[in-house]
Design a protein around this motif. Structure first.
Motif, PDB file in Angstrom:
ATOM      1  N   GLN A   1       0.845  -1.194   0.000  1.00  0.00           N
ATOM      2  CA  GLN A   1       0.000   0.000   0.000  1.00  0.00           C
ATOM      3  C   GLN A   1       0.880   1.242   0.000  1.00  0.00           C
ATOM      4  OE1 GLN A   1      -2.526  -0.793   3.513  1.00  0.00           O
ATOM      5  NE2 GLN A   1      -4.240  -1.065   2.107  1.00  0.00           N
ATOM      6  N   ILE A   2       0.663   2.097  -0.987  1.00  0.00           N
ATOM      7  CA  ILE A   2       1.463   3.319  -1.143  1.00  0.00           C
ATOM      8  C   ILE A   2       0.529   4.520  -1.184  1.00  0.00           C
ATOM      9  CG2 ILE A   2       3.086   4.567  -2.607  1.00  0.00           C
ATOM     10  CD1 ILE A   2       4.013   1.887  -3.720  1.00  0.00           C
ATOM     11  N   ALA A   3       0.716   5.446  -0.246  1.00  0.00           N
ATOM     12  CA  ALA A   3      -0.035   6.696  -0.254  1.00  0.00           C
ATOM     13  C   ALA A   3       0.914   7.821  -0.681  1.00  0.00           C
ATOM     14  CB  ALA A   3      -0.612   6.985   1.126  1.00  0.00           C
ATOM     15  N   ILE A   4       0.545   8.553  -1.722  1.00  0.00           N
ATOM     16  CA  ILE A   4       1.367   9.633  -2.267  1.00  0.00           C
ATOM     17  C   ILE A   4       0.700  10.959  -1.926  1.00  0.00           C
ATOM     18  CG2 ILE A   4       2.373  10.621  -4.356  1.00  0.00           C
ATOM     19  CD1 ILE A   4       2.222   7.836  -5.620  1.00  0.00           C
ATOM     20  N   LEU A   5       1.444  11.832  -1.235  1.00  0.00           N
ATOM     21  CA  LEU A   5       0.935  13.114  -0.767  1.00  0.00           C
ATOM     22  C   LEU A   5       1.747  14.217  -1.432  1.00  0.00           C
ATOM     23  CD1 LEU A   5      -0.085  11.004   1.273  1.00  0.00           C
ATOM     24  CD2 LEU A   5       0.626  12.514   3.131  1.00  0.00           C
ATOM     25  N   LEU A   6       1.129  14.962  -2.340  1.00  0.00           N
ATOM     26  CA  LEU A   6       1.851  15.931  -3.160  1.00  0.00           C
ATOM     27  C   LEU A   6       1.449  17.364  -2.844  1.00  0.00           C
ATOM     28  CD1 LEU A   6       1.613  14.163  -6.662  1.00  0.00           C
ATOM     29  CD2 LEU A   6       3.540  14.110  -5.058  1.00  0.00           C
ATOM     30  N   ASP A   7       2.434  18.181  -2.581  1.00  0.00           N
ATOM     31  CA  ASP A   7       2.245  19.620  -2.452  1.00  0.00           C
ATOM     32  C   ASP A   7       1.846  20.152  -3.832  1.00  0.00           C
ATOM     33  OD1 ASP A   7       2.554  22.364  -2.260  1.00  0.00           O
ATOM     34  OD2 ASP A   7       4.544  22.294  -1.358  1.00  0.00           O
TER      35      ASP A   7
END
Length: 369
Positions: free
Chosen positions: A31-37
């Protein structure tokens, strides 16, 4: 007698659960959560992630756990954008954990940068509280958060948010998109250290050079043929098929990389493709109404439908095999060209994500073929 009956019933139920295919052969999960500014200065970061999503997927397609390809789920947030409500911390969930990578790509291309307040602590807390994280200790859980503002910005204390990840056995990798000498980078590093993750510094504006190969056009051609094996069904059928075509177009010069991802076991579209839905057991062919099927299948007998589906499945596997063989040749060619080039592509978001995944998956017992 009643006590003996209860014991026998409990024993039988336990054996049934333990011996069921799901219990005995449950696949490991990544499981990969990507949080992008997504503030004004982050156009380069968003572009790198869009363009290199398939590069990351292709790396993961080589990962195994107990000899099997793990299940892959990706979630996506963006934050630090004035178009998002301040009452929600300028944070927006674009998609929760999903195995359908076209949806992730679609959401990446939907992001529009805008000025805002970048609350890293808020978005990490949101990811930990809102996403459906696996509870299995053998699974791999990770957050990648990227941005360039102070890590302690906003009303949510970042240490509390990161500690939620620690309690959930979830790694946090931080990617600082600013000067390596900046004092702000230290807090980003501290966030990763607390969550036993890795910290990186990248140039978000570095242009990624796509190395063309003699195999690209052929892969693109086979990719088009692959699309013809998909059988849209139900309410999502037409939407999913259009999304697939749109993301092919969005891939642009990266269509060969995307083609390789589509030929991997990670490319699943069970919400709208009948073959994937049948393969995963989400539907049964005999239970689907004619109105939910494409026009060509309406009016077929159940036997005719099964024959049609089997033919498409055989064709798909043949095409995927061809794409995989061509993609392997392309990979070898690109690696040779990159070794001879001064541009090693080592300071972009995909390179640091792959670098950390390589190390962290290995530490969790996953193996790279």
């Amino acid at each position: 007698m009643q006590k003996l009956t209860r014991i026998l019933f409990t024993t039988a139920l336990t054996l049934s659960i333990l011996c069921s295919p799901t219990a005995a052969f449950a696949k490991a999960k990544i499981q990969i959560a990507i949080l992008l500014d997504s503030s004004n200065s982050m156009d380069g970061l968003i572009d790198q992630t869009r363009n290199q999503l398939w590069q990351i997927v292709n790396f993961l397609s080589k990962v195994r756990k107990d000899g099997e390809v793990p299940d892959l789920e990706v979630a996506l947030y963006h934050y630090g954008n004035d178009s998002l409500p301040s009452s929600e911390g300028f944070v927006r969930l674009l998609t929760g954990f999903t195995p359908e990578l076209d949806l992730v790509s679609e959401k990446l291309f939907s992001i529009k940068t805008n000025g805002g307040q970048e609350y890293a602590g808020w978005v990490i807390r949101s990811a930990m509280q809102e996403l459906n994280w696996s509870k299995d200790p053998a699974d791999f859980r990770v957050i990648f958060i990227a941005g360039n503002e102070p890590f302690d910005q906003g009303p949510i204390v970042w240490t509390q948010s990161v500690n939620l990840a620690v309690k959930g056995d979830t790694l946090v990798n931080t990617i600082y998109c600013g000067s390596a000498e900046s004092q702000e980078r230290q807090l980003w590093a501290s966030g990763a250290i607390l969550a036993k993750g890795s910290n990186f510094n990248i140039n978000q504006n570095q242009v990624i050079v796509v190395i063309k190969s003699p195999y690209d056009e052929e892969i693109s051609s086979w990719n088009t043929k692959l699309n013809e094996t998909y059988i849209p069904y139900g309410r999502q059928g037409r939407i999913g098929q259009q999304r697939q075509a749109t993301e092919d177009s969005n891939a642009g010069a990266n269509i060969a990389m995307r083609g390789a991802s589509k030929a991997s076991e990670y490319y699943s579209n069970y919400s709208w493709d009948l073959l994937d839905a049948l393969e995963t057991g989400k539907v049964k062919l005999e239970e689907i109404s004619d109105e939910s099927l494409p026009e060509i299948m309406r009016g077929m007998t159940l036997t005719e439908k099964r024959t049609y589906v089997a033919g498409k499945k055989t064709e798909r596997e043949r095409i995927k095999k061809t794409i995989r063989e061509l993609s392997q040749k392309r990979t070898e060619y690109v690696e040779r060209q990159r070794k001879a080039s001064t541009d090693k592509g080592e300071n972009t978001v995909d390179s640091v994500i792959i670098q950390s995944l390589r190390q962290q998956l290995a530490a969790k017992g996953f193996k790279l073929q």
